[in-house]
Design an enzyme around this catalytic site. Structure first.
Site, PDB file in Angstrom:
ATOM      1  N   ASN A 262     -35.927  -3.274 -59.823  1.00 34.58           N
ATOM      2  CA  ASN A 262     -36.541  -3.705 -58.152  1.00 34.58           C
ATOM      3  C   ASN A 262     -35.180  -4.737 -57.827  1.00 34.58           C
ATOM      4  OD1 ASN A 262     -37.896  -5.208 -56.637  1.00 34.58           O
ATOM      5  ND2 ASN A 262     -39.590  -3.565 -56.901  1.00 34.58           N
TER       6      ASN A 262
ATOM      7  N   GLU B 205     -37.353  -2.106 -53.595  1.00 37.55           N
ATOM      8  CA  GLU B 205     -36.866  -3.009 -52.787  1.00 37.55           C
ATOM      9  C   GLU B 205     -36.160  -3.418 -51.778  1.00 37.55           C
ATOM     10  OE1 GLU B 205     -40.859  -5.872 -52.797  1.00 37.55           O
ATOM     11  OE2 GLU B 205     -40.413  -5.648 -55.506  1.00 37.55           O
TER      12      GLU B 205
ATOM     13  N   ASP C 187     -40.251   1.551 -60.138  1.00 41.75           N
ATOM     14  CA  ASP C 187     -41.147   0.831 -60.083  1.00 41.75           C
ATOM     15  C   ASP C 187     -42.687   1.090 -59.816  1.00 41.75           C
ATOM     16  OD1 ASP C 187     -42.280  -1.500 -59.693  1.00 41.75           O
ATOM     17  OD2 ASP C 187     -41.939  -2.775 -58.276  1.00 41.75           O
TER      18      ASP C 187
ATOM     19  N   ASN D   8     -45.438   0.019 -60.250  1.00 43.69           N
ATOM     20  CA  ASN D   8     -46.403  -0.854 -60.007  1.00 43.69           C
ATOM     21  C   ASN D   8     -47.834  -0.453 -61.097  1.00 43.69           C
ATOM     22  OD1 ASN D   8     -46.160  -3.365 -58.901  1.00 43.69           O
ATOM     23  ND2 ASN D   8     -45.488  -2.113 -56.341  1.00 43.69           N
TER      24      ASN D   8
ATOM     25  N   ASP E  36     -41.902  -0.860 -64.999  1.00 50.39           N
ATOM     26  CA  ASP E  36     -40.585  -0.297 -64.336  1.00 50.39           C
ATOM     27  C   ASP E  36     -40.484   0.925 -65.596  1.00 50.39           C
ATOM     28  OD1 ASP E  36     -39.636  -1.820 -61.519  1.00 50.39           O
ATOM     29  OD2 ASP E  36     -40.651  -3.180 -63.187  1.00 50.39           O
TER      30      ASP E  36
ATOM     31  N   ASP F 259     -37.765 -10.778 -60.113  1.00 47.47           N
ATOM     32  CA  ASP F 259     -38.588 -10.976 -60.423  1.00 47.47           C
ATOM     33  C   ASP F 259     -38.868  -9.359 -61.594  1.00 47.47           C
ATOM     34  OD1 ASP F 259     -39.021  -9.479 -58.054  1.00 47.47           O
ATOM     35  OD2 ASP F 259     -41.506 -10.594 -57.978  1.00 47.47           O
ATOM     36  N   HIS F 260     -37.939  -8.760 -61.527  1.00 45.43           N
ATOM     37  CA  HIS F 260     -37.870  -7.617 -62.074  1.00 45.43           C
ATOM     38  C   HIS F 260     -36.764  -7.622 -63.275  1.00 45.43           C
ATOM     39  CE1 HIS F 260     -41.587  -4.850 -60.695  1.00 45.43           C
ATOM     40  NE2 HIS F 260     -41.004  -5.642 -59.236  1.00 45.43           N
TER      41      HIS F 260
END
Length: 260
Positions: A7, A34, A151, A153, A222, A251-252
């Site tokens: 991501n 994303e 991802d 989530n 992930d 951030d991933h």
DNA sequence: ATGTCGCGACGTTCGCGA
């Protein structure tokens, strides 16, 4: 054969990171989530120069997913989102890759975040996950050699969270979300990461705020799930934290699987 | 510190989503 998922939190903002990462990690497949850009803004030329073709399902501002491959994909075989499930968001792209041992079906998802239990967005997350499960049941019947990456989530287990007690019942940690993850395993899919011994506190996402990365306050959300015929072929699975340390990171972090 | 990002809109800052 190496397959990775990442991501990137805007491909516009992260293109150079992706190129730099691919230069040292020339994986066969890179699944991106994303993108936050429309199809017409996708940087095909820069990625082609790096050796990758792309199947893209873009969206302006939010969401957007793509599959980068060294070998060309069959365009006719690319599927976007979940058949029969109306969705305004670009969250899923699937394609088939010719590989040693037979074709591989790659399913790349940016799963719904869900904001908070009880919210409309959480209800949407549950509906999306139900539709995904039904969809994958059919995909698996048609394509026995399948990887579900992206991802998710969802924090599958307590050990996948930096604070499983304090965050119990909150978003990404609810029993309902975990039930959906288990339901995917119930289809025969296996979490590649847990096929191997891993360091404690292995995470794939860290909040930008509060020095989250420096304090390793992260989550493992992930994932790379593989179907039964592939389980015996998974040679390794790891999270590469390197690009999370670069300036202006996503951030991933990427998750990489090696298939033998 | 409601703390950090990225995006886009009648923008030079704010709301939204994460």
């Amino acid at each position: 054969m190496k397959i990775a998922t990442w991501n990137v939190n805007s491909l516009t903002a992260r293109l150079q990171h992706v190129l730099d990462w691919l230069a040292v990690n020339p994986v066969d497949v890179l699944a991106l989530q994303e993108l936050k850009l429309s199809d017409d803004k996708f940087p095909h030329e820069a990625l082609r120069a790096a050796g990758y073709e792309a199947a893209v399902f873009g969206q302006k501002t939010y969401n957007g997913v793509a599959l980068l491959t060294r070998a060309p994909l069959l365009a006719a075989d690319v599927a976007r989102n979940i058949a029969g499930f109306a969705d305004d968001n670009a969250r899923l792209i699937a394609a088939t890759l010719e590989a040693p041992g037979g074709p591989l079906r790659l399913v790349n998802g940016y799963f719904v975040n869900g904001q908070a239990p009880g919210s409309d967005k959480f209800d949407y997350k549950m509906s999306w996950l139900r539709a995904l499960r039904d969809h994958l049941r059919e995909e698996l019947a048609a394509h026995p050699r399948l990887l579900l990456v992206g991802d998710f989530n969802i924090v599958p287990e307590d050990r996948d969270s930096y604070d499983p007690v304090g965050l119990a019942g909150t978003i990404l940690h609810t029993d309902e979300e975990r039930g959906h993850f288990q339901a995917l395993l119930g289809l025969g899919l296996v979490d590649s990461f847990r096929l191997f011994e891993q360091p404690d506190k292995s995470f794939s996402w860290w909040d930008y705020r509060m020095l989250g990365y420096q304090k390793n306050r992260g989550l493992r959300i992930d994932h790379v799930l593989v179907s039964p015929p592939l389980v015996g072929q998974v040679r390794a699975c790891s999270i590469d934290r390197t690009p999370r340390k670069w300036p202006k990171p996503s951030d991933h972090a990427p998750v990489i699987v090696t298939l033998g």
